[in-house]
Design a protein around this motif. Structure first.
Motif, short mmCIF file in Angstrom:
data_model
loop_
_atom_site.label_atom_id
_atom_site.label_comp_id
_atom_site.label_asym_id
_atom_site.label_seq_id
_atom_site.Cartn_x
_atom_site.Cartn_y
_atom_site.Cartn_z
N ASN A 139 -30.55 -27.67 11.81
CA ASN A 139 -30.25 -26.27 11.50
C ASN A 139 -29.74 -26.10 10.07
O ASN A 139 -30.10 -25.15 9.37
N ILE A 140 -28.90 -27.04 9.63
CA ILE A 140 -28.39 -26.99 8.26
C ILE A 140 -29.54 -27.17 7.27
O ILE A 140 -29.62 -26.46 6.25
N ARG A 141 -30.44 -28.10 7.56
CA ARG A 141 -31.57 -28.32 6.66
C ARG A 141 -32.43 -27.07 6.55
O ARG A 141 -32.89 -26.69 5.46
N GLN A 142 -32.66 -26.40 7.66
CA GLN A 142 -33.47 -25.18 7.64
C GLN A 142 -32.82 -24.11 6.77
O GLN A 142 -33.50 -23.38 6.04
N GLN A 143 -31.48 -24.01 6.82
CA GLN A 143 -30.79 -23.05 5.98
C GLN A 143 -30.92 -23.41 4.51
O GLN A 143 -31.15 -22.54 3.65
N LEU A 144 -30.78 -24.69 4.19
CA LEU A 144 -30.88 -25.12 2.80
C LEU A 144 -32.29 -24.95 2.25
O LEU A 144 -32.46 -24.65 1.06
N GLU A 145 -33.29 -25.14 3.09
CA GLU A 145 -34.68 -24.97 2.64
C GLU A 145 -34.91 -23.57 2.08
O GLU A 145 -35.67 -23.39 1.13
N SER A 146 -34.23 -22.59 2.66
CA SER A 146 -34.43 -21.20 2.22
C SER A 146 -33.61 -20.85 0.98
O SER A 146 -33.84 -19.83 0.34
N LEU A 147 -32.63 -21.71 0.62
CA LEU A 147 -31.74 -21.41 -0.49
C LEU A 147 -32.25 -21.91 -1.83
O LEU A 147 -31.95 -21.33 -2.87
N PHE A 148 -33.02 -23.00 -1.83
CA PHE A 148 -33.36 -23.67 -3.08
C PHE A 148 -34.80 -23.41 -3.48
O PHE A 148 -35.72 -23.54 -2.67
N SER A 149 -34.96 -23.07 -4.74
CA SER A 149 -36.28 -22.75 -5.29
C SER A 149 -37.21 -23.96 -5.21
O SER A 149 -36.78 -25.11 -5.37
N GLN A 150 -38.49 -23.67 -5.03
CA GLN A 150 -39.49 -24.74 -5.05
C GLN A 150 -39.65 -25.31 -6.45
O GLN A 150 -40.25 -26.37 -6.64
N ARG A 151 -39.12 -24.61 -7.47
CA ARG A 151 -39.24 -25.07 -8.85
C ARG A 151 -38.14 -26.05 -9.26
O ARG A 151 -38.09 -26.48 -10.41
N LEU A 152 -37.25 -26.39 -8.33
CA LEU A 152 -36.18 -27.34 -8.68
C LEU A 152 -36.76 -28.66 -9.17
O LEU A 152 -36.24 -29.28 -10.09
N GLY A 153 -37.83 -29.10 -8.53
CA GLY A 153 -38.47 -30.35 -8.95
C GLY A 153 -39.00 -30.27 -10.37
O GLY A 153 -38.89 -31.22 -11.15
N ASP A 154 -39.58 -29.11 -10.74
CA ASP A 154 -40.08 -28.91 -12.10
C ASP A 154 -38.93 -28.95 -13.11
O ASP A 154 -39.07 -29.50 -14.21
N GLN A 155 -37.80 -28.35 -12.74
CA GLN A 155 -36.64 -28.37 -13.62
C GLN A 155 -36.15 -29.81 -13.85
O GLN A 155 -35.81 -30.20 -14.97
N ALA A 156 -36.13 -30.59 -12.77
CA ALA A 156 -35.70 -31.98 -12.88
C ALA A 156 -36.67 -32.79 -13.74
O ALA A 156 -36.25 -33.61 -14.57
N ASP A 157 -37.96 -32.57 -13.57
CA ASP A 157 -38.96 -33.28 -14.37
C ASP A 157 -38.81 -32.94 -15.86
O ASP A 157 -38.91 -33.83 -16.72
#
Length: 311
Positions: A139-157
């Motif tokens: 349940n916690i993971r499902q909540q976090l999935e909705s909070l973080f942008s899919q572009r976080l990986g691009d920012q890290a790269d």
């Protein structure tokens, strides 16, 4: 804390999976994604695993388990069969060989457990209850999935690609940390859709004049750390120095940025001597004080005060 949180580099590392059923399929998929060199030991395997073997993505030893197959060369062993006695034998052999072992769904026989993950490229968020409540973790993971942008990986790269460049321009660790804080906090970052957009923002911030001033934020503590306002939590994550009253619950101090320097004080006289030194330098500081403590008013002066439970 029963388990020490750790991300393990399995790239090109040998891992043994005993069993070839549905549970093995799930574990092997994750292991291959991490770059592990997987060996499957089982008399038969699922069709999806057979495809991986045919594609030479992993090795299959078509045989029943024997302790002779367990070599100290393996960095991990997974026991995934539906035979508890066999799984426990794998555990015993792994312990004798000093190899980390996980008996799936049998926590007392696990040297390590796998958390639930939120994946955004290089960014991975791991959630674990230590095996106490998998449904709560889901349940916690499902909540976090909705909070973080899919572009976080691009920012890290993008940040990874600039490591050499920014070391050349900003020689100190402190300068680089403060720059990346400005970069990742910038409101235009969420509007960046490609590398060109990231580059424009990077260049604009890198050469912009920045007035780096010391700041002291006073934060009231209480019995419940969940009453901390979001503004307090944000400033606590940027603090380089933290002073906390000796009665302050550790739950509050533990929410401060991990690499901030922490100092306990017992009274206003002791705190005053610390703050005298702090005000001479450009250090972002948080001070935890008891709620409504009037004896700290003179020390605080015009510094910001954040009261517990208030926005």
């Amino acid at each position: 804390m029963q388990y020490f949180p750790l991300f393990l580099d399995l790239s090109n590392k040998p891992v043994l999976v005993v069993g070839g059923g549905e549970v093995a399929c799930r574990k092997i998929d994750s292991l291959l994604r991490a770059g592990a060199k997987v060996t499957i030991l089982s008399p038969k395997i699922e069709s999806s695993l057979q495809q991986l073997v045919d594609q030479e993505k992993c090795v299959w030893i078509q045989n029943f388990y024997s302790g002779e197959h367990l070599s100290p060369d393996y960095v991990q062993v997974w026991a995934t069969t539906n035979n508890p006695e066999l799984n426990h034998q794998v555990h015993a052999d792994a312990k004798n060989a000093r190899v980390l072992v996980n008996v799936v769904d049998d926590q007392p026989y696990c040297d390590f457990i796998t958390p639930s993950l939120v994946n955004r490229g290089k960014i991975q968020l791991a959630i674990s209850s230590g095996g106490a409540s998998p449904v709560l973790v889901r349940n916690i993971r499902q909540q976090l999935e909705s909070l973080f942008s899919q572009r976080l990986g691009d920012q890290a790269d993008f940040a990874a690609s600039k490591r050499r460049d920014i070391k050349r321009i900003l020689p100190s660790v402190d300068e680089r940390r403060k720059f990346w804080e400005r970069f990742f906090d910038h409101p235009e970052l969420e509007l960046c859709k490609n590398r060109h957009d990231f580059e424009q923002l990077y260049q604009a911030l890198l050469y912009a004049e920045v007035e780096d001033r010391a700041s002291i934020t006073w934060i009231e503590y209480g019995e419940d750390a969940e009453l901390l306002p979001l503004k307090a939590l944000r400033l606590m994550q940027k603090a380089e120095m933290v002073f906390f009253h000796h009665y302050c619950p550790f739950d509050f101090v533990d929410l401060v940025r991990r690499d901030a320097e922490r100092t306990k004080f017992a009274n206003d006289i002791e705190l005053a001597s610390h703050l005298e030194e702090i005000r001479k330098h450009n250090i972002r500081t948080c001070v935890f004080v008891p709620p409504g403590a009037s004896k700290y008013h003179l020390l605080r002066g015009d510094d910001m005060l954040i009261e517990l439970g208030k926005v």
